[in-house]
Enzyme design. Structure first.
Site, PDB file in Angstrom:
ATOM      1  N   CYS B 180       0.858  -1.193   0.000  1.00 23.49           N
ATOM      2  CA  CYS B 180       0.000   0.000   0.000  1.00 23.49           C
ATOM      3  C   CYS B 180       0.889   1.237   0.000  1.00 23.49           C
ATOM      4  O   CYS B 180       0.604   2.252  -0.639  1.00 23.49           O
ATOM      5  CB  CYS B 180      -0.875   0.048   1.240  1.00 23.49           C
ATOM      6  SG  CYS B 180      -1.888  -1.398   1.514  1.00 23.49           S
ATOM      7  N   HIS B 184       0.966   5.019  -1.399  1.00 25.09           N
ATOM      8  CA  HIS B 184       0.369   5.882  -0.382  1.00 25.09           C
ATOM      9  C   HIS B 184       1.277   6.109   0.821  1.00 25.09           C
ATOM     10  O   HIS B 184       0.793   6.386   1.916  1.00 25.09           O
ATOM     11  CB  HIS B 184      -0.975   5.304   0.070  1.00 25.09           C
ATOM     12  CG  HIS B 184      -2.040   5.367  -0.989  1.00 25.09           C
ATOM     13  ND1 HIS B 184      -2.583   6.547  -1.421  1.00 25.09           N
ATOM     14  CD2 HIS B 184      -2.654   4.390  -1.715  1.00 25.09           C
ATOM     15  CE1 HIS B 184      -3.493   6.288  -2.355  1.00 25.09           C
ATOM     16  NE2 HIS B 184      -3.541   4.999  -2.559  1.00 25.09           N
ATOM     17  N   ARG B 228     -13.649  -0.962  -1.058  1.00 24.56           N
ATOM     18  CA  ARG B 228     -12.506  -0.197  -1.529  1.00 24.56           C
ATOM     19  C   ARG B 228     -11.192  -0.864  -1.167  1.00 24.56           C
ATOM     20  O   ARG B 228     -10.282  -0.964  -1.974  1.00 24.56           O
ATOM     21  CB  ARG B 228     -12.554   1.241  -0.963  1.00 24.56           C
ATOM     22  CG  ARG B 228     -11.429   2.117  -1.521  1.00 24.56           C
ATOM     23  CD  ARG B 228     -11.579   2.262  -3.025  1.00 24.56           C
ATOM     24  NE  ARG B 228     -10.394   2.790  -3.699  1.00 24.56           N
ATOM     25  CZ  ARG B 228      -9.389   2.059  -4.168  1.00 24.56           C
ATOM     26  NH1 ARG B 228      -9.408   0.735  -4.018  1.00 24.56           N
ATOM     27  NH2 ARG B 228      -8.380   2.613  -4.784  1.00 24.56           N
ATOM     28  N   CYS B 232      -8.061  -2.623  -3.272  1.00 28.66           N
ATOM     29  CA  CYS B 232      -6.622  -2.329  -3.165  1.00 28.66           C
ATOM     30  C   CYS B 232      -5.801  -3.615  -3.259  1.00 28.66           C
ATOM     31  O   CYS B 232      -4.737  -3.625  -3.849  1.00 28.66           O
ATOM     32  CB  CYS B 232      -6.304  -1.673  -1.819  1.00 28.66           C
ATOM     33  SG  CYS B 232      -6.962  -0.013  -1.669  1.00 28.66           S
TER      34      CYS B 232
END
Lengths: 105, 271
Positions: B180, B184, B228, B232
């Protein structure tokens, strides 16, 4: 049964600002799922009443989006008045919902 | 793409200038998107699911013909107001940290008699169907609109879950060797024109949770944070996490705690 609408009616002077959200798939008849066309399914008529008196009738087409928003203004409304909205679609399904006019902030 | 168009007998939207765009954005492209979102937020179709979710919450249903009004979202049985902003949190009855949707699913199983298998079979929305837990989480989330995120970290399991979420966030694997954090975890990353927020920073972590559950105009579907974050994992080419699993709750704990103290605006609208 069709899902409920969300109606908001707020007073601005003696004009009620009414905003209606409708839950509807509004299929255009042109969308495909796999190789098959999804059949036409759309709201055909909308009518609105103020205290039971019809203030308008509208004919709409499949060009309107899914889950549409409909906004209009009604003159001469007072707080506590009842606004009701009804739609019917091409399959004969129908939905009516009602709300009270709220005083504006 | 079919937008939720406003058709007005009288065009009401032309009346007022838009309130100033969100302060978080700096670049002109995002500012435009924020303007667009603000216009649509006024008549967000998410409210349709709010109404539906409230009905589902109050109406007896499931094999046990029970409503969810005894469901404890962490603030006591039946207390909905403010619950979403204070989740994920630890629940002693299941001895784990649960996010809002996981808790709702738990209540549907224990109170209403549904089985996990039937709820987890097709848990995400499509153009023609919105699963009940998604509608209910939209209703629950709306009752925290305007409140500050305050996901608790008092219980040792809540701390452990945060730590697990952090580890998942930084865990690199898969065919792309992604985590991730690859997208991010640093400032000023971008995918096409879309700026990617850095979720390790509090002021940007809010972007992970703000606007969820959200109405996606592409396809006109209502989606939750469960969907959501599951997506991912797909984007990283990771195995799919189980619906309402501890993995997803942990990741939600990590981003929500990072965003603590910032205001939740309620169900949002997404492109």
């Amino acid at each position: 049964m069709a899902d409920p609408m969300k109606i908001r009616a707020t007073l601005q002077g003696d004009v009620a600002d009414v905003r209606v959200l409708m839950a509807h798939p509004m299929e255009t008849g042109q969308r495909k799922q796999g190789d098959k066309l999804v059949p036409l399914h759309f709201i055909q008529t909308i009518s609105a009443q103020l205290n039971g008196r019809t203030v308008f009738n509208a004919d709409i087409s499949q060009a309107i989006s899914r889950n549409p928003v409909f906004a209009f203004k009604v003159k001469g409304a007072k707080a506590g008045d009842k606004i009701s909205v009804t739609w019917t679609d091409n399959k004969g399904e129908k939905r009516s919902d009602e709300t009270e006019v709220r005083a504006g902030s | 793409m079919r937008h939720a168009l406003v058709l007005g007998v009288v065009a009401a939207m032309a009346a007022a200038p838009w309130p100033h765009a969100l302060a978080q954005t700096e670049d002109p492209v995002s500012a435009e998107f924020d303007k667009f979102r603000e216009v649509l937020e006024k008549d967000n179709p998410a409210e349709l699911w709010e109404v539906k979710g409230e009905q589902l919450w109050r109406t007896p249903g499931g094999p046990k013909k029970a409503s969810l009004e005894k469901c404890d979202l962490g603030l006591g049985p039946g207390v909905v107001k403010g619950a979403y902003a204070q989740m994920p949190r630890y629940f002693a009855d299941v001895d784990r940290v649960m996010d809002a949707e996981a808790r709702i699913v738990h209540c549907m199983i224990t109170l209403q008699g549904f089985t996990y298998a039937e709820l987890a079979k097709a848990p995400f929305s499509s153009a023609t169907r919105t699963p009940d837990p998604v509608s209910i989480v939209t209703y629950v989330a709306a009752q925290s609109a305007g409140m500050k995120f305050a996901a608790p970290q008092g219980h040792p399991k809540e701390k452990a879950t945060y730590a697990a979420g952090k580890e998942i966030f930084f865990y690199r694997a898969g065919t792309f060797d992604f985590s991730c954090a690859s997208c991010h975890g640093v400032d000023d990353k971008r995918i096409r024109t879309q700026p990617l927020p850095n979720f390790t920073k509090p002021e940007q972590a809010i972007r992970a949770v703000l606007g969820w559950p959200g109405y996606r105009m592409t396809g006109g579907v209502m989606h939750s944070l469960q969907w959501r974050l599951t997506d991912c994992f797909r984007q990283q080419r990771f195995p799919k996490p189980d619906y309402t699993s501890e993995t997803l709750s942990a990741l939600m704990t990590y981003v929500t705690v990072n965003a603590n103290g910032q205001v939740y605006k309620g169900p949002g609208i997404k492109r």
